[in-house]
Design an enzyme around this catalytic site. Structure first.
Site, PDB file in Angstrom:
ATOM      1  N   GLU A 156       0.727  -1.179  -0.033  1.00 50.25           N
ATOM      2  CA  GLU A 156       0.037   0.073   0.081  1.00 50.25           C
ATOM      3  C   GLU A 156       0.929   1.289   0.014  1.00 50.25           C
ATOM      4  OE1 GLU A 156      -2.952  -0.305   3.104  1.00 50.25           O
ATOM      5  OE2 GLU A 156      -4.131  -1.461   1.899  1.00 50.25           O
ATOM      6  N   GLU A 205      -5.478  -8.293  -0.744  1.00 54.31           N
ATOM      7  CA  GLU A 205      -6.154  -8.324   0.377  1.00 54.31           C
ATOM      8  C   GLU A 205      -7.519  -7.965   0.143  1.00 54.31           C
ATOM      9  OE1 GLU A 205      -4.609  -5.314   3.302  1.00 54.31           O
ATOM     10  OE2 GLU A 205      -2.713  -5.791   2.700  1.00 54.31           O
TER      11      GLU A 205
END
Ligand code: BG6
Length: 481
Positions: free
Chosen positions: A175, A377
Site C-alpha cells: 500500500e 487483500e
C-alpha cells in the site's frame, strides 16, 4: 464458472501484525514495535523505547514465529495455492543499515518457504509491509531521507539472493499510496514512512510526498535489479485501492470524485507501472506548493524499474460530495472526508461494503494498464467470539467473500487478467490501523485478546471450511450459495 486453472487462491498476512518474536533470533526493533495498542475509539501511543507498562501488539502478535508449521499446515488443509507474507526488515538487518545480514533471521524465512514448498504453496512476498527498522526512523527520519533508498536496496538484494530459488512473486511496498493520506498518521507516517518519532508534529505534505518519491525510486531500483539478475521473478506494486463515487450526478461531484481517486488510488500505480509521474500529479503538487526533489538519474530509474504485475487491496468504496453542506453531515472511515453511500451497508468499523465496486475497480485498472493483476487483500474485520465448542459461525464473512468473489468471476468474464486472490487475512492478526485483536479478519480464529491474554490456540472458523470447498472446486461452489 471461469476461474483460470492455476488461479492463486490463498490468504495474506504481514510480519508486524502476525509474526511476534519481536526480540528473538537477533531481530532489531521495528517502528511497529514502539506503537502501543489502541481501540475503536482510543488512540495509540508511540514511545522511543519499549515501556514496561504498555502493551505493544506487534511484540507477540499471533505468534507466527513459533506457529508457522502449524499455520502453514492449516493453509494446506484449506487448499491454499498461495500465501502472502512479508519479511520483517529488522529481522534481517536489525538496525536497517548493518552490512552483514542476521543469519538467524534469514534462516527463519528459509524454514517458512520450505514449509510452503512441502505443500505446494506459492509464497507471495512483500519486501516492506508497514515496516521500517526503528533505528532508521530515529537516525534518518525514515523514508524522508534519501539514504534509506540504499539501505532498502541492500536489504532487497540480500533476500533476492538468498531466496531466489524459493520465491518468484515479490511486492516492493505494501500500500505504497498510504503516504498520500492526510490523516491516519499511524499508518501513513508511523508505519509506512517510518517517521514514528515525529508523529506528534503537524502534517507536512512536502515531507510525506518526498518520502514517497524515495520509495518510488527504491522500488524501481530493486525491480531493475531483479529484471537483470533474476528473470524468473515477478515484480509487483501494491496499492490500497479505494474507488470514489460522486454522491450525485452533479458535475462538481463527479469531478471531485475523479480528482480524489486520481491522487489517492491511481497516482502511485501510474508511477510504478508507467515509470513517470502523471500529469495530474504534477499540477496537484504545483497547486499545493509541493516540490518533489528528483536527484540526477531518478527519472531514468523510474522509467527502467516498472513493475510487471499489479496488486491491490480492496475493502470498501468511498462517496464524495463537492457540496460542503452534504460533506459536513457525512462521515466516513477513511480520509476524513466522504459521505455515507445510501445504497451500501457498513461494517462495524464503518467500511462501506461494495462487491460490485470490486468489478468496477478490476475493469478500471485493467483498462488503464493491461497488466496481470492479483487481489492481495480483501476481507471483513469483525469482533467475534468462540463458541463453547471452539467454533466461530461467521456467516457474515462467508457472505462478504462470496459476493466479492462472484464479482471477480464477472470481471474475468469481462476480460480482465486476474491471476490470484489472497484473503485478508489467513489467520486472525493485529489490526494495522488500531492495533486491536478485536477486529478480526481471519479464516482461522486465534485465542488472543486486546489485553495480551490468550492461549494462541488456533480454531477453524466456518469460513475456513467454506473457502476450502471453494478452492477445491476452483470457484464452482459459489453457485451453490
Ligand atoms: C491494509 C493493510 O490497509 O488493510 C493491512 O495492508 C491491514 O496491513 C488491512 O491490516 C486492514 O486494515 P486494519 O487497519 O483493519 O487492520
Amino acid at each position: 464458472m471461469s476461474f483460470p486453472t492455476n488461479f492463486l487462491w490463498g490468504g495474506a498476512s504481514a510480519a508486524n501484525q502476525y509474526e511476534g518474536g519481536y526480540n528473538e533470533g537477533g531481530k532489531g526493533l521495528a517502528c511497529a514495535d514502539l506503537i502501543s495498542g489502541g481501540s475503536h475509539t482510543t488512540s495509540r501511543q508511540i514511545t522511543k523505547t519499549v515501556k514496561e507498562d504498555l502493551l505493544y501488539p506487534s511484540h507477540e502478535a499471533t505468534d507466527f514465529y513459533h506457529h508457522y508449521k502449524e499455520d502453514i499446515a492449516l493453509f494446506a488443509e484449506a487448499g491454499f495455492k498461495a500465501f502472502r507474507l512479508s519479511i520483517n526488515w529488522s529481522r534481517i538487518f536489525p538496525t536497517g543499515m548493518d552490512q552483514a545480514p542476521n543469519e538467524e533471521g534469514l534462516q527463519f524465512y528459509d524454514n517458512v518457504f520450505d514449509e510452503c514448498k512441502k505443500y505446494g504453496i506459492e509464497p507471495v512476498v512483500t519486501i516492506a509491509h508497514f515496516d521500517v527498522p526503528a533505528y532508521l526512523s530515529e537516525h534518518y527520519d525514515g523514508w524522508s531521507s534519501r539514504e534509506v533508498i540504499d539501505f532498502y536496496t541492500h536489504y532487497a538484494a540480500t533476500i533476492f539472493d538468498r531466496y531466489q530459488d524459493k520465491v518468484k512473486y515479490w511486492i516492493t511496498f505494501n500500500e505504497i499510496n498510504t503516504a498520500t493520506l492526510t490523516i491516519g498518521n499511524f499508518l501513513s507516517l508511523g508505519l509506512q514512512v517510518g517517521e514514528a518519532t515525529f508523529i506528534d508534529q503537524p502534517d507536512d505534505p512536502q515531507r510525506r510526498y518526498q518520502a514517497l518519491h524515495h520509495q518510488f525510486v527504491a522500488s524501481a531500483k530493486v525491480v531493475k535489479l531483479a529484471r537483470e539478475k533474476y528473470p524468473q521473478f515477478h515484480m509487483g506494486c501494491m496499492i490500497s485501492y479505494m474507488p470514489r463515487y460522486p454522491y450525485t450526478c452533479h458535475p462538481n461531484d463527479v469531478l471531485l470524485a475523479k480528482q480524489e481517486e486520481n491522487m489517492h488510488s491511481k497516482f502511485c500505480g501510474d508511477v510504478q507501472v508507467t515509470g513517470k509521474y502523471p500529469y495530474y500529479a504534477k499540477s496537484y503538487f504545483e497547486q499545493q506548493g509541493i516540490e518533489i526533489k528528483f536527484a540526477e538519474g531518478d527519472a531514468e530509474i523510474l522509467a527502467e524499474g516498472t513493475v510487471d504485475y499489479y496488486t491491490f487491496s480492496y475493502y470498501l468504496t468511498l462517496c464524495v460530495s463537492a457540496d460542503p453542506e452534504v460533506e459536513k453531515n457525512g462521515h466516513s472511515m477513511i480520509g476524513g472526508s466522504g459521505v455515507n453511500n445510501p445504497y451500501l451497508e457498513q461494517t462495524e468499523w464503518n467500511a462501506m461494503i461494495d462487491p460490485v465496486g470490486l468489478r468496477i475497480t478490476l475493469n478500471d485498472i485493467y483498462d488503464r494498464y493491461q497488466l496481470p493483476m492479483m487481489i492481495v487483500e480483501n476481507g471483513i474485520g469483525v469482533s467475534e467470539d468462540l463458541t463453547e465448542n471452539g467454533e466461530v459461525h461467521d456467516s457474515y464473512r462467508i457472505d462478504y467473500l462470496q459476493k466479492h468473489i462472484a464479482e471477480m468471476e464477472k470481471a474475468l468474464a469481462d476480460g480482465v487478467d486476474l491471476f490470484g486472490y489472497t484473503i485478508w487475512s489467513a489467520v486472525d492478526i493485529v489490526s494495522a490501523s488500531t492495533g486491536e485483536m478485536k477486529k478480526r479478519y481471519g479464516l482461522i480464529f486465534v485465542d488472543k485478546y486486546d489485553d495480551g491474554t490468550g492461549s494462541l490456540n488456533r480454531y477453524k472458523k466456518d469460513s475456513f471450511y467454506w473457502y476450502k470447498q471453494l478452492i477445491a472446486t476452483n470457484g464452482e461452489s459459489l453457485l451453490e450459495k
